[in-house]
Design a protein around this motif. Structure first.
Motif, PDB file in Angstrom:
ATOM      1  N   ARG A   1       0.837  -1.211   0.000  1.00 14.16           N
ATOM      2  CA  ARG A   1       0.000   0.000   0.000  1.00 14.16           C
ATOM      3  C   ARG A   1       0.867   1.256   0.000  1.00 14.16           C
ATOM      4  O   ARG A   1       0.642   2.185  -0.772  1.00 14.16           O
ATOM      5  N   GLN A   2       1.890   1.275   0.875  1.00 21.09           N
ATOM      6  CA  GLN A   2       2.761   2.445   0.947  1.00 21.09           C
ATOM      7  C   GLN A   2       3.520   2.659  -0.361  1.00 21.09           C
ATOM      8  O   GLN A   2       3.729   3.796  -0.776  1.00 21.09           O
ATOM      9  N   ALA A   3       3.919   1.587  -1.017  1.00 17.35           N
ATOM     10  CA  ALA A   3       4.618   1.727  -2.301  1.00 17.35           C
ATOM     11  C   ALA A   3       3.737   2.447  -3.310  1.00 17.35           C
ATOM     12  O   ALA A   3       4.175   3.367  -3.996  1.00 17.35           O
ATOM     13  N   GLY A   4       2.488   2.046  -3.393  1.00 12.50           N
ATOM     14  CA  GLY A   4       1.576   2.689  -4.331  1.00 12.50           C
ATOM     15  C   GLY A   4       1.325   4.147  -4.004  1.00 12.50           C
ATOM     16  O   GLY A   4       1.169   4.985  -4.898  1.00 12.50           O
ATOM     17  N   LEU A   5       1.339   4.470  -2.728  1.00 12.75           N
ATOM     18  CA  LEU A   5       1.059   5.844  -2.307  1.00 12.75           C
ATOM     19  C   LEU A   5       2.138   6.827  -2.732  1.00 12.75           C
ATOM     20  O   LEU A   5       1.877   8.020  -2.846  1.00 12.75           O
ATOM     21  N   TRP A   6       3.357   6.352  -2.981  1.00 17.80           N
ATOM     22  CA  TRP A   6       4.376   7.285  -3.481  1.00 17.80           C
ATOM     23  C   TRP A   6       4.745   7.006  -4.933  1.00 17.80           C
ATOM     24  O   TRP A   6       5.106   7.920  -5.668  1.00 17.80           O
ATOM     25  N   GLU A   7       4.646   5.762  -5.363  1.00 20.78           N
ATOM     26  CA  GLU A   7       5.095   5.449  -6.714  1.00 20.78           C
ATOM     27  C   GLU A   7       4.082   5.861  -7.790  1.00 20.78           C
ATOM     28  O   GLU A   7       4.481   6.205  -8.903  1.00 20.78           O
ATOM     29  N   ILE A   8       2.817   5.844  -7.492  1.00 21.19           N
ATOM     30  CA  ILE A   8       1.833   6.340  -8.468  1.00 21.19           C
ATOM     31  C   ILE A   8       2.063   7.832  -8.722  1.00 21.19           C
ATOM     32  O   ILE A   8       2.167   8.247  -9.884  1.00 21.19           O
ATOM     33  N   PRO A   9       2.198   8.669  -7.668  1.00 26.72           N
ATOM     34  CA  PRO A   9       2.531  10.073  -7.936  1.00 26.72           C
ATOM     35  C   PRO A   9       3.877  10.237  -8.662  1.00 26.72           C
ATOM     36  O   PRO A   9       4.011  11.097  -9.537  1.00 26.72           O
ATOM     37  N   ALA A  10       4.855   9.399  -8.344  1.00 22.71           N
ATOM     38  CA  ALA A  10       6.156   9.468  -9.035  1.00 22.71           C
ATOM     39  C   ALA A  10       5.987   9.147 -10.514  1.00 22.71           C
ATOM     40  O   ALA A  10       6.573   9.819 -11.381  1.00 22.71           O
ATOM     41  N   GLY A  11       5.190   8.141 -10.831  1.00 24.19           N
ATOM     42  CA  GLY A  11       4.939   7.791 -12.227  1.00 24.19           C
ATOM     43  C   GLY A  11       4.241   8.913 -12.975  1.00 24.19           C
ATOM     44  O   GLY A  11       4.536   9.174 -14.150  1.00 24.19           O
ATOM     45  N   LYS A  12       3.340   9.597 -12.296  1.00 25.36           N
ATOM     46  CA  LYS A  12       2.657  10.748 -12.915  1.00 25.36           C
ATOM     47  C   LYS A  12       3.636  11.889 -13.153  1.00 25.36           C
ATOM     48  O   LYS A  12       3.583  12.552 -14.195  1.00 25.36           O
ATOM     49  N   LEU A  13       4.541  12.112 -12.209  1.00 23.77           N
ATOM     50  CA  LEU A  13       5.552  13.150 -12.396  1.00 23.77           C
ATOM     51  C   LEU A  13       6.441  12.843 -13.602  1.00 23.77           C
ATOM     52  O   LEU A  13       6.872  13.759 -14.305  1.00 23.77           O
TER      53      LEU A  13
END
Length: 178
Positions: A33-45
């Motif tokens: 869950r924590q991985a998705g919470l930062w990696e999804i925004p990183a992928g969008k960036l």
């Protein structure tokens, strides 16, 4: 097959999430869950800050893979009664801030190395969880996470930007204690 094995097989076929749920299983769900919470925004960036098409492509893989894992982890945690965080760790939030502040080649290198390091470290944990869990839902989740993380490591490596130091850092972090 003996009566005990038959009973266990029958229970696993009819009970969602059948099998013991361990602390490492719970920790695994929280980390996904924590991985998705930062990696999804990183992928969008990556779609707006990257200069490399390979990094943008990696970002799309990250968005897609972690969006699917995030949906699955929320479903599984609900079934299993495991509370999940609503935000990334302070360290992960710091990584997103670093990525937000970077542009072009600097972003590309930071993105490739931060995410490859993170994926490399969790890859070992996924293997440990999958090898030891007795819980059907956790096994299914670990299989999906394994496929997703492997895809992400490969697409990040395909950028040509992952530094030798990143691999060394991951190796040191996942090396068994002596």
């Amino acid at each position: 097959m003996g009566p005990v094995a038959e009973a266990a097989l029958g229970a696993n076929q009819t009970t969602p999430g059948a099998g013991a749920l361990t602390e490492i299983d719970k920790t695994f769900l929280v980390k996904v869950r924590q991985a998705g919470l930062w990696e999804i925004p990183a992928g969008k960036l990556a779609q707006t800050h990257a200069s490399s098409e390979a990094v943008k492509r990696a970002g799309l893989h990250v968005i897609d893979g972690h969006s699917k894992l995030d949906q699955l982890v929320r479903e599984d945690a609900n079934i299993l009664g495991v509370p999940l965080p609503e935000q990334a760790t302070p360290e992960q939030q710091g990584w997103v801030r670093q990525l937000t502040a970077a542009q072009g080649l600097a972003f590309d290198k930071l993105f490739a190395n931060l995410l490859r390091s993170s994926h490399g470290k969790i890859f070992a944990t996924i293997g440990e969880v999958r090898a030891s869990t007795q819980n059907d839902l956790i096994r299914r989740h670990a299989r999906q996470a394994n496929q997703t993380v492997l895809d992400h490591m490969e697409v990040l490596e395909d950028t040509g930007l992952v530094a030798p130091e990143t691999f060394a850092d991951v190796a040191a972090a996942v090396a068994p204690a002596k």
